[in-house]
Scaffold this motif. Structure first.
Motif, PDB file in Angstrom:
ATOM      1  N   ILE A 133       0.856  -1.186   0.000  1.00 57.16           N
ATOM      2  CA  ILE A 133       0.000   0.000   0.000  1.00 57.16           C
ATOM      3  C   ILE A 133       0.890   1.233   0.000  1.00 57.16           C
ATOM      4  CG2 ILE A 133      -1.829   1.253   1.203  1.00 57.16           C
ATOM      5  CD1 ILE A 133      -2.655  -1.381   2.496  1.00 57.16           C
ATOM      6  N   ASP A 134       0.760   2.047  -1.038  1.00 56.82           N
ATOM      7  CA  ASP A 134       1.470   3.323  -1.130  1.00 56.82           C
ATOM      8  C   ASP A 134       2.974   3.126  -0.961  1.00 56.82           C
ATOM      9  OD1 ASP A 134       1.765   6.028  -1.498  1.00 56.82           O
ATOM     10  OD2 ASP A 134       1.430   6.536   0.609  1.00 56.82           O
ATOM     11  N   CYS A 135       3.531   2.172  -1.691  1.00 54.90           N
ATOM     12  CA  CYS A 135       4.962   1.863  -1.605  1.00 54.90           C
ATOM     13  C   CYS A 135       5.658   2.204  -2.917  1.00 54.90           C
ATOM     14  CB  CYS A 135       5.176   0.385  -1.279  1.00 54.90           C
ATOM     15  SG  CYS A 135       4.608  -0.119   0.354  1.00 54.90           S
ATOM     16  N   THR A 136       6.973   2.358  -2.818  1.00 55.44           N
ATOM     17  CA  THR A 136       7.825   2.533  -3.995  1.00 55.44           C
ATOM     18  C   THR A 136       8.819   1.377  -4.021  1.00 55.44           C
ATOM     19  OG1 THR A 136       7.621   4.943  -3.896  1.00 55.44           O
ATOM     20  CG2 THR A 136       9.445   4.038  -5.171  1.00 55.44           C
ATOM     21  N   ILE A 137       8.840   0.638  -5.123  1.00 51.30           N
ATOM     22  CA  ILE A 137       9.680  -0.551  -5.238  1.00 51.30           C
ATOM     23  C   ILE A 137      10.645  -0.346  -6.392  1.00 51.30           C
ATOM     24  CG2 ILE A 137       9.711  -3.053  -5.525  1.00 51.30           C
ATOM     25  CD1 ILE A 137       6.822  -3.097  -4.557  1.00 51.30           C
ATOM     26  N   HIS A 138      11.941  -0.444  -6.102  1.00 53.82           N
ATOM     27  CA  HIS A 138      12.988  -0.322  -7.123  1.00 53.82           C
ATOM     28  C   HIS A 138      13.594  -1.704  -7.350  1.00 53.82           C
ATOM     29  CE1 HIS A 138      12.851   4.077  -6.872  1.00 53.82           C
ATOM     30  NE2 HIS A 138      12.838   3.935  -5.555  1.00 53.82           N
ATOM     31  N   ILE A 139      13.517  -2.195  -8.578  1.00 51.12           N
ATOM     32  CA  ILE A 139      14.094  -3.490  -8.938  1.00 51.12           C
ATOM     33  C   ILE A 139      15.246  -3.222  -9.889  1.00 51.12           C
ATOM     34  CG2 ILE A 139      13.651  -5.770  -9.900  1.00 51.12           C
ATOM     35  CD1 ILE A 139      10.712  -5.365  -9.289  1.00 51.12           C
ATOM     36  N   LYS A 140      16.457  -3.568  -9.466  1.00 53.22           N
ATOM     37  CA  LYS A 140      17.639  -3.249 -10.240  1.00 53.22           C
ATOM     38  C   LYS A 140      18.596  -4.436 -10.222  1.00 53.22           C
ATOM     39  CE  LYS A 140      21.350   0.190 -10.602  1.00 53.22           C
ATOM     40  NZ  LYS A 140      21.947   1.409 -10.006  1.00 53.22           N
TER      41      LYS A 140
END
Length: 517
Positions: free
Chosen positions: A360-367
């Motif tokens: 909920i209301d998150c920011t996910i960085h996949i690198k």
């Protein structure tokens, strides 16, 4: 969907058949394998992963328990050398005695030159061997004592740290300002618990034998304490949230020319989801941020090495308002976890699985890695995929989700959204140079912008209701359905896969571009 009502007699039979987690995982992995075969970057990376074993090629541990043939040969050789040593000694003594008795000084001198070294070796060698044996026993005894002292020290630290993890303190609070009454409550002693967490982290670095136990201890600590605030109160349970509930009207909607008669069904479906979201918004106002000791425990876990064939499992945890940068380079699995207003940095991960989690209301960085979202609920999130990474969604509900993907020249990013019962509503997907797989899913009021698909991309058996494609290149689609394409809302800048352009699409104009960025 085209699959509904054809393979199975009813939608209930389809739902029960596809509800098996094993079947879901099997088909999900098949989809992922297909995409990995199509992706040249993943093929190169798998070849680079096959490295030569390291270390010295000479191993002498087998001398402690050698093969029987070698042991018998070595014993026979030592016996022969010992027998020769005795023979030479006897001959030297006889020659020395003969020279002394019969007055042959030359022979006596030569015999003494041979006898004296042999006599010194016969007397000194056993003494040297005996002394070495004694020193070896003393050294071994000292090492054993040191090891016992070390283990005792580690046990003392572990026991003391475990006690600190449960440390509490008394807190006085005023019950009423007018009466001036006060009461005492027991709350967690955060400072002492932080000391225990750091002590366990240091112990895991020094004692690899205790590292698995410390890892399990910290995982249990995170699971049990993430649901409690600083004042010791437990968070209220999360209201039900099922964004992936597949509406029953989709099959009839696809085959019906008059879409307007489904307005009531669509409004009812919207109202059901909006009611769940409203309960979630109220619940969010009562959830404080995750305690600092829980966050520090997660950070300490990242310093403990995970075996290559193993993984770290977080179960039934909740993280609120935290930046989780420590999930890097490891195999992590999250099951039934809740992430609220968090920033997750998944960098250089070999595999990160999220099973039945809520975002909920998150920011996910996949690198530089891959992440799997299986049976998850995602509401108001932003996902950024970059540097040859992969993201997979299956059996999940996506609502108000923004997904962006940027790749390099070495290969495409792999973005897979689909399988069965994956429902997306009001989502925005912006990707360039992507290998896309959409299968057996519903996209409602979503927007795909600037899609440049690679060969092998699939959009199969998908309902695209009020979903638009803007300035996208769909010419490299490998599998698609013309009836499905007619559901799309495309602009003149969108290239069709091939053949006849759908009649509902405006004429193709490669110079058309109304993207405001």
């Amino acid at each position: 969907m085209g699959l509904l009502g054809t393979t199975f007699g009813s939608q209930e039979q389809l739902h029960s058949a596809f509800l098996s987690p094993d079947y879901c995982r099997c088909r999900f992995r098949l989809s992922r394998t297909h995409m990995d075969q199509q992706n040249p970057f993943t093929q190169g990376r798998s070849q680079e992963a096959q490295k030569q074993p390291r270390g010295w090629p000479i191993v002498l541990d087998w001398l402690r328990s050698p093969p029987h043939v070698f042991a018998a040969t070595a014993s026979a050789a030592l016996m022969i050398l010992g027998f020769l040593f005795v023979i030479f000694s006897v001959v030297a003594v006889l020659r020395l005695g003969w020279g002394l008795v019969y007055g042959n000084n030359q022979e006596a001198l030569e015999a003494s030159r041979v006898f004296l070294p042999l006599a010194a070796a016969a007397v000194g060698l056993p003494l040297i061997i005996w002394r070495l044996v004694i020193l070896n026993r003393q050294t071994r005894t000292a090492e054993e004592k040191t090891q016992i002292d070390r283990e005792t020290h580690y046990t003392s630290i572990f026991s003391k740290s475990v006690e600190q993890l449960g440390a509490t303190r008394e807190h006085k609070e005023t019950a009423g300002e007018e009466k001036g009454e006060s009461r005492t409550r027991t709350i967690p002693n955060i400072e002492v618990r932080l000391g225990g967490i750091h002590a366990l982290s240091r112990l895991a670095e020094e004692s690899r034998r205790d590292a698995p136990k410390i890892e399990n201890m910290l995982l249990s600590y995170v699971r049990e304490n993430s649901w409690y605030s600083r004042d010791g109160r437990r968070h209220p349970p999360q209201p039900p949230l099922n964004l992936g509930s597949y509406p029953r009207w989709t099959e009839d909607y696809r085959n019906e020319d008059d879409k307007s008669r489904f307005a009531k069904d669509i409004d009812k479906w919207r109202e059901g989801i909006d009611a769940q979201v409203a309960d979630i918004e109220i619940w969010l106002m009562s959830i404080p941020e995750t305690r600092v000791d829980v966050t520090e425990a997660v950070s300490s876990l990242s310093k403990i090495e995970i075996p290559q064939s193993s993984y770290r499992l977080f179960q039934e945890c909740i993280f609120v308002g935290r930046i989780l940068n420590s999930i890097t380079g490891k195999n992590h699995k999250f099951e039934k976890c809740i992430f609220v207003s968090c920033i997750l940095s998944l960098e250089n991960i070999s595999d990160a699985d999220f099973m039945r989690c809520v975002f909920i209301d998150c920011t996910i960085h996949i690198k530089g890695g891959s992440a799997d979202f299986i049976r998850c609920q995602l509401y108001k999130n932003e996902i950024n995929i970059s540097v040859d990474s992969q993201a997979f969604f299956s059996w999940s509900g996506l609502y108000d989700l923004s997904i962006s993907s940027k790749s390099t020249n070495s290969g495409p990013n792999t973005l897979a959204i689909g399988f069965v019962n994956c429902v997306a509503r009001e989502c925005s997907i912006y990707s360039s140079n992507v290998l896309l797989s959409l299968m057996h899913s519903l996209f409602f009021e979503c927007a795909f912008t600037n899609l440049n698909l690679f060969n092998g991309s699939i959009i199969d058996d998908v309902d695209l209701i009020k979903t638009s494609f803007r300035s996208s290149d769909l010419s490299h689609l490998e599998e698609y359905d013309m009836e499905m394409l007619s559901q799309m809302v495309a602009d003149p800048g969108t290239a069709h896969p091939g053949g006849t352009r759908p009649a509902s699409w405006p004429p193709f104009d490669p110079s058309y571009n109304d993207i405001p960025f």
